[in-house]
Design a protein around this motif. Sequence first.
Motif, PDB file in Angstrom:
ATOM      1  N   GLN A  64      42.866 -66.961  -3.151  1.00  0.00           N
ATOM      2  CA  GLN A  64      44.206 -66.940  -3.742  1.00  0.00           C
ATOM      3  C   GLN A  64      44.192 -67.260  -5.230  1.00  0.00           C
ATOM      4  OE1 GLN A  64      46.840 -65.780  -2.309  1.00  0.00           O
ATOM      5  NE2 GLN A  64      48.218 -66.194  -4.003  1.00  0.00           N
ATOM      6  N   SER A  90      47.423 -55.167 -11.655  1.00  0.00           N
ATOM      7  CA  SER A  90      46.943 -56.232 -10.773  1.00  0.00           C
ATOM      8  C   SER A  90      45.490 -55.940 -10.411  1.00  0.00           C
ATOM      9  CB  SER A  90      47.788 -56.332  -9.494  1.00  0.00           C
ATOM     10  OG  SER A  90      47.600 -55.179  -8.674  1.00  0.00           O
ATOM     11  N   HIS A 115      42.047 -56.961  -7.638  1.00  0.00           N
ATOM     12  CA  HIS A 115      41.840 -57.321  -6.236  1.00  0.00           C
ATOM     13  C   HIS A 115      40.365 -57.552  -5.943  1.00  0.00           C
ATOM     14  CE1 HIS A 115      46.077 -56.349  -5.386  1.00  0.00           C
ATOM     15  NE2 HIS A 115      45.890 -55.559  -6.427  1.00  0.00           N
ATOM     16  N   HIS A 116      40.113 -58.355  -4.902  1.00  0.00           N
ATOM     17  CA  HIS A 116      38.758 -58.803  -4.597  1.00  0.00           C
ATOM     18  C   HIS A 116      37.794 -57.675  -4.285  1.00  0.00           C
ATOM     19  CE1 HIS A 116      41.314 -62.367  -3.776  1.00  0.00           C
ATOM     20  NE2 HIS A 116      40.315 -62.996  -4.345  1.00  0.00           N
ATOM     21  N   THR A 122      52.706 -57.844 -10.200  1.00  0.00           N
ATOM     22  CA  THR A 122      52.859 -59.146  -9.548  1.00  0.00           C
ATOM     23  C   THR A 122      54.029 -59.929 -10.131  1.00  0.00           C
ATOM     24  OG1 THR A 122      51.152 -60.077 -11.006  1.00  0.00           O
ATOM     25  CG2 THR A 122      50.450 -59.296  -8.843  1.00  0.00           C
ATOM     26  N   LEU A 126      51.851 -61.874  -4.286  1.00  0.00           N
ATOM     27  CA  LEU A 126      50.819 -61.511  -3.316  1.00  0.00           C
ATOM     28  C   LEU A 126      50.140 -62.734  -2.717  1.00  0.00           C
ATOM     29  CD1 LEU A 126      49.107 -58.550  -5.243  1.00  0.00           C
ATOM     30  CD2 LEU A 126      50.970 -58.449  -3.565  1.00  0.00           C
ATOM     31  N   HIS A 144      46.954 -63.145  -1.334  1.00  0.00           N
ATOM     32  CA  HIS A 144      45.706 -62.373  -1.293  1.00  0.00           C
ATOM     33  C   HIS A 144      44.914 -62.652  -0.021  1.00  0.00           C
ATOM     34  CE1 HIS A 144      45.851 -60.736  -5.410  1.00  0.00           C
ATOM     35  NE2 HIS A 144      46.435 -61.873  -5.735  1.00  0.00           N
ATOM     36  N   THR A 145      44.972 -63.886   0.454  1.00  0.00           N
ATOM     37  CA  THR A 145      44.183 -64.275   1.618  1.00  0.00           C
ATOM     38  C   THR A 145      44.693 -63.630   2.891  1.00  0.00           C
ATOM     39  OG1 THR A 145      43.861 -66.405   0.534  1.00  0.00           O
ATOM     40  CG2 THR A 145      43.217 -66.248   2.846  1.00  0.00           C
ATOM     41  N   ARG A 203      46.930 -61.097   2.951  1.00  0.00           N
ATOM     42  CA  ARG A 203      47.304 -59.698   2.690  1.00  0.00           C
ATOM     43  C   ARG A 203      48.797 -59.460   2.906  1.00  0.00           C
ATOM     44  NH1 ARG A 203      43.308 -58.121  -0.095  1.00  0.00           N
ATOM     45  NH2 ARG A 203      43.619 -55.921   0.396  1.00  0.00           N
ATOM     46  N   TYR A 257      48.045 -54.209   2.364  1.00  0.00           N
ATOM     47  CA  TYR A 257      48.930 -55.378   2.456  1.00  0.00           C
ATOM     48  C   TYR A 257      50.077 -55.102   3.434  1.00  0.00           C
ATOM     49  CZ  TYR A 257      46.895 -58.008  -1.428  1.00  0.00           C
ATOM     50  OH  TYR A 257      46.051 -58.735  -2.227  1.00  0.00           O
ATOM     51  N   HIS A 262      40.944 -61.063 -10.033  1.00  0.00           N
ATOM     52  CA  HIS A 262      40.314 -61.333  -8.737  1.00  0.00           C
ATOM     53  C   HIS A 262      39.083 -60.448  -8.499  1.00  0.00           C
ATOM     54  CE1 HIS A 262      43.670 -63.864  -7.283  1.00  0.00           C
ATOM     55  NE2 HIS A 262      44.420 -63.061  -7.993  1.00  0.00           N
TER      56      HIS A 262
END
Length: 308
Positions: free
Chosen positions: A6, A86, A88-89, A140, A145, A147-148, A150, A174, A303
């Motif tokens: 997160q 944004s 993302h991982h 965002t 979000l 993130h963990t 989704r 998500y 991220h």
Amino acid sequence: MNNLAQAPKSVVMIRPHYFRPNPETANDNSFQTNNSAIDAKELSKRAFDEVSNAAKTLENYGIVVHLFDDETTVTPDSVFPNNWFSTHHNGDIGVYPMYCHNRRAERRADIIDFLSSTYKVSRVVDYSDFELKELYLEGTGSMVLDHTNRIAYAVKSNRMDITALGHFCRDFGYQGVAFDAFDKKGVSVYHTNVFMCVATDFVLIALDMIKDKTERKAIVNTIEASGKIVITLSEEQIEQFAGNAIEVESEKGQFLVMSQTGVNALQREQVAMIEEFVDIIAIDVSTVELAGGSIRCMIAGIHLPKKS
């Protein structure tokens, strides 16, 4: 739960040279203030200094800050980069359609190129063509979000179109949770991130601004099912940007970055609840706040996986 998921360890910030509250966004941003007592040159200098100080403060806490300058005069809101992209991982970057015409020039290929050269970027999903259909999703800002888990929390407004949200959720994996939130005057909250913040262990949110009781209960259930506790804020605290916060992480620990305005609005009990999980970093961005956003809007969390 992956605590790293997160809270980003690095961020992008934009330092504007010609800051001013954006006249194009004033119609639907009730947080915006036009302080005519400060002349344009002084306003720009104060905002420049606030961003410089904010970046230095975060770096002192071990956060990596990628600081870019905006020397143009055509993008008054460029200090808020989290609205147009944004990260993302899995290496994905989203680029978003903007409601106000003069905000569309904020999208910068040089920043995407920098991220692609510094981090592992697998794809860039560009939704900016949605503007041709008048479908908007301001990054965002319009989505908060988790993130963990989704989950994409999104308040319905001019800046957040359900169709665009659906495309994002499908492409990025998500679950979209769209709902209504209004102030006392019945005006929709213009960006979700001014009235809620999702951290690793808790969520700050002004539940009273979700007027529909069924919808409110559903939001609380979703948050609690995700393993987080709810810390409730009042509408008055939201007006002071207490909800516009972001969790970050470094080798020194996890922190909640808030504006000094927002921290000053909190009650002692709320501070204690937050500090059970993270330390608070308070930063004065009172000039930037005249534009209707605060410290969270100024920080685009990175991220992306680092290149080895």
